[in-house]
Scaffold this active site. Sequence first.
Site, short mmCIF file in Angstrom:
data_model
loop_
_atom_site.label_atom_id
_atom_site.label_comp_id
_atom_site.label_asym_id
_atom_site.label_seq_id
_atom_site.Cartn_x
_atom_site.Cartn_y
_atom_site.Cartn_z
N CYS A 2 36.75 36.94 29.75
CA CYS A 2 36.32 37.75 28.52
C CYS A 2 34.88 38.41 28.48
O CYS A 2 34.01 37.72 29.13
CB CYS A 2 36.40 36.86 27.23
SG CYS A 2 37.98 36.08 27.10
N ARG A 27 35.24 42.43 34.97
CA ARG A 27 35.31 40.82 34.64
C ARG A 27 36.64 40.42 34.55
O ARG A 27 37.17 39.37 34.62
CB ARG A 27 34.29 40.54 33.55
CG ARG A 27 32.92 40.27 33.72
CD ARG A 27 32.42 40.48 32.33
NE ARG A 27 32.34 39.07 31.75
CZ ARG A 27 31.65 37.97 32.02
NH1 ARG A 27 30.59 38.04 32.76
NH2 ARG A 27 31.65 36.81 31.56
N TRP A 74 40.55 38.18 27.85
CA TRP A 74 41.43 37.99 28.60
C TRP A 74 42.10 36.79 28.26
O TRP A 74 41.67 35.67 27.89
CB TRP A 74 40.48 37.32 29.87
CG TRP A 74 41.29 36.89 31.08
CD1 TRP A 74 41.74 37.84 32.20
CD2 TRP A 74 41.48 35.76 31.64
NE1 TRP A 74 42.54 37.28 33.19
CE2 TRP A 74 42.42 36.10 32.88
CE3 TRP A 74 41.68 34.57 31.46
CZ2 TRP A 74 42.68 34.80 33.88
CZ3 TRP A 74 41.98 33.44 32.03
CH2 TRP A 74 42.42 33.75 33.29
N ASN A 100 33.87 34.03 23.62
CA ASN A 100 34.25 33.80 24.99
C ASN A 100 34.39 32.10 25.32
O ASN A 100 33.57 31.53 24.69
CB ASN A 100 33.34 34.11 26.04
CG ASN A 100 33.38 35.65 26.46
OD1 ASN A 100 34.05 36.40 25.68
ND2 ASN A 100 32.51 36.01 27.17
N GLY A 101 35.35 31.57 26.06
CA GLY A 101 35.40 30.43 26.06
C GLY A 101 36.73 29.60 25.50
O GLY A 101 37.49 30.60 25.17
N GLU A 481 40.37 32.58 53.74
CA GLU A 481 39.76 33.64 52.94
C GLU A 481 40.50 35.00 53.12
O GLU A 481 40.68 35.72 52.14
CB GLU A 481 37.96 33.93 53.55
CG GLU A 481 37.65 34.86 52.65
CD GLU A 481 37.21 34.91 51.16
OE1 GLU A 481 37.73 33.85 50.72
OE2 GLU A 481 36.85 35.58 50.53
N LYS A 485 42.10 36.89 49.91
CA LYS A 485 41.70 38.43 49.90
C LYS A 485 43.20 39.22 49.62
O LYS A 485 43.41 39.94 48.87
CB LYS A 485 40.91 39.10 50.80
CG LYS A 485 39.44 38.75 51.03
CD LYS A 485 38.78 39.40 49.79
CE LYS A 485 38.68 38.26 48.66
NZ LYS A 485 37.71 37.15 48.59
N GLU A 488 45.17 38.20 46.29
CA GLU A 488 44.66 38.60 45.08
C GLU A 488 44.48 39.88 44.71
O GLU A 488 44.60 40.25 43.50
CB GLU A 488 43.29 37.73 44.78
CG GLU A 488 42.02 38.48 45.67
CD GLU A 488 40.71 37.55 45.33
OE1 GLU A 488 40.57 37.07 44.23
OE2 GLU A 488 40.04 37.52 46.21
N HIS A 504 53.53 21.90 61.48
CA HIS A 504 54.10 20.73 60.70
C HIS A 504 54.69 21.21 59.65
O HIS A 504 54.75 20.42 58.49
CB HIS A 504 52.74 19.85 60.26
CG HIS A 504 52.21 19.50 61.59
ND1 HIS A 504 52.59 18.12 61.88
CD2 HIS A 504 51.16 19.75 62.38
CE1 HIS A 504 51.82 18.05 63.10
NE2 HIS A 504 50.65 18.92 63.25
N LYS A 603 36.71 38.06 36.85
CA LYS A 603 35.65 37.68 38.12
C LYS A 603 34.95 36.64 38.02
O LYS A 603 34.58 35.77 38.94
CB LYS A 603 34.59 38.98 37.81
CG LYS A 603 33.20 38.95 38.87
CD LYS A 603 33.77 39.24 40.37
CE LYS A 603 32.47 39.03 41.24
NZ LYS A 603 33.03 38.84 42.53
O1 M6R Z 1 31.48 33.17 41.09
P1 M6R Z 1 31.97 32.03 42.03
O2 M6R Z 1 31.82 32.28 43.31
O3 M6R Z 1 31.83 30.75 41.50
O4 M6R Z 1 33.47 32.26 41.90
C1 M6R Z 1 34.54 31.20 42.65
C2 M6R Z 1 35.92 31.73 42.57
O5 M6R Z 1 36.38 32.26 40.95
C3 M6R Z 1 35.89 33.25 43.27
O6 M6R Z 1 35.36 33.30 44.65
C4 M6R Z 1 37.23 33.87 43.25
O7 M6R Z 1 38.21 33.09 44.21
C5 M6R Z 1 37.27 35.26 43.84
N1 M6R Z 1 38.37 36.20 43.06
C6 M6R Z 1 37.56 35.69 45.31
O8 M6R Z 1 37.80 36.91 45.69
#
Ligand code: M6R
Length: 608
Positions: A2, A27, A74, A100-101, A481, A485, A488, A504, A603
């Site tokens: 949010c 965000r 959100w 927010n929260g 990673e 990527k 997501e 395994h 974000k």
């Molecule tokens: O702001 P942060 O680096 O603490 O965020 C951590 C994760 O939420 C963030 O890396 C998330 O996994 C990304 N969407 C990855 O692309």
Amino acid sequence: MCGIVAYIGKKPAQPLLIEGLKRLEYRGYDSAGLAILNGGLNVCRAVGRVANLEDKLEQTGGLQGTVGLAHTRWATHGGVTEMNAHPHRDDKSGICLVHNGIIENYSVLKTYLQEKGHVFTSETDTEVLAMLIGELYEGDLEKAVQAALREVTGAYAIAVICEKEPDVLVCARKGSPLLVGIGSGEYVVASDASAIVAHTTQAMPLDDYNVVRITREGFRSSDIHDVEVSPKVMQLELDLEQIELGRFEHYMQKEIYEQPTALRNCFRGRIAMEEGKVVLGGLSAYAKELVRAGRVILTGQGTALHAAMIGEYMLEDLAKIPACAEYASEFRYRNPIIEDGTVVIAVSQSGETADTLAALEEAKDRGALSLGVVNVVGSTISRQTDAGVYLRVGPEIGVASTKAFVGQVAVLSLITLFMARRRVMSADQCARWLEQLQTIPDKVERVLEQSDRIKKVTERYCDRENWLFLGRGYNYPTALEGALKLKEISYIHAEGMPAAEMKHGPIALINEGMPAVFIANKGRQYDKVMSNIAEVRARGGHVIAVATEGDEEIKRHVEEVLYVPEIIEPLSPMLTVIPLQLMAYHAAVIRGHDVDKPRNLAKSVTVE
Ligand code: M6R
């Protein structure tokens, strides 16, 4: 997650709030709304994009007034509906709020308020807070907010206005970021600096339990018990240009291409080649503790955790310090043992991730020295750690983290060398590492030049719904990673794992034509990786290898090769990750997805 923007000043609030909401779109959100005071309270809300809210405002002639608040929601409590969108109001008192929260005890409070005759129109925890403030309102908004916040548990960043006090804006925070931007005769409150910098670069980040009452003439900062708190004003190190798209189609694309510059900025002034050492001003006061450290725990979530895992390998390998990387969300609840001499490193782009913050608190309470590896200057983690090193990669707007990852690995390699040089490494050895480190920005550039070829390879496979990403040693986290990527932003199912783990169980998944991306650059385990490649191909899998330039032989053993320049193995993830970022980006674009607004994602994850 949010987003909040609120305004009090002399300008028309509506365009300013809408512009602020657009800056916060990255965000992640599913509905939006705003409220403006003008004689009475006028609220407008819409499901979907901020553009929908704008259309609705246009159709109804817009809202006049110079005090207001706005929100991108959100969904957490209750579905994505207009009734659940913020702002929420208490009609009896004329109080209106954005939040927010998560209010954790909302259910008990709701029952209490219903018994008092309040009728709820949404399923949200936020409406409960609006009604509670209304219930406690006795003609002073600041006092009512303080009283209500004394009753709630959970996390909040809020902005509140009231029909009966048309020249007052109150905001407060616990656990969710909020900043008050200070202009001349005007104030912009926002959950993120990007909604403030167009108006002012002076800002006051709120601390937990901070309540700020703002009028056009000034502000008063207190806590929820009305004890005055002296304000800490900072300069926002962010300019508008940095958060504009420029010549790029997407922020993710822009940020992938910014990586060479981001790395140069990260290294600037931190490498003293002649002395063979690393200069980290943020750590110098703790150099002794770091030399004597008995153990390092690195923690974070998502991409930040993957960078932390590479940090774990580097610290053990080069600085000879026992190290481990852990999900912050697990660490915080597992009753961890923190011995004397333990250092905890919180890795986070935003510096606001709720789990990472909580893990940090847990480690600090148990006596650990805390360091932050953070991008956002002045963020909560950067303020709550004993010391730290900023990434200096510039604002990251794309939900899929890219330049922050290479920045985190770069900073962790600097921290490793900072400690290694003081523990086990000679000046000459350290200088050789630093030389290698300095070549990385140019080498990243060389990988980026291959974007078209990477796109072609991606085109061949991006209709497949299941992918594997495999690597060993330093490039096992890179494989994780790469998979993260791809899933997501392209919504392709992808699993990352150590290449050896495949046998395994996951090997059962491999069928004809299934894409398996191997990080197969030259290194200690190259031959082992090649054996794993053979195993995948024997079962019909198609292998895309990320290999070292000059390795012609590998072409005979895989379907596709993407080359990266040669680099010393521990530093290689900063290069091997680049083709994986580009593959994910191209796959998402080809599949027609909104790269910068991936579904269901935020974000910054500021709630548990
Ligand atoms: O702001 P942060 O680096 O603490 O965020 C951590 C994760 O939420 C963030 O890396 C998330 O996994 C990304 N969407 C990855 O692309």
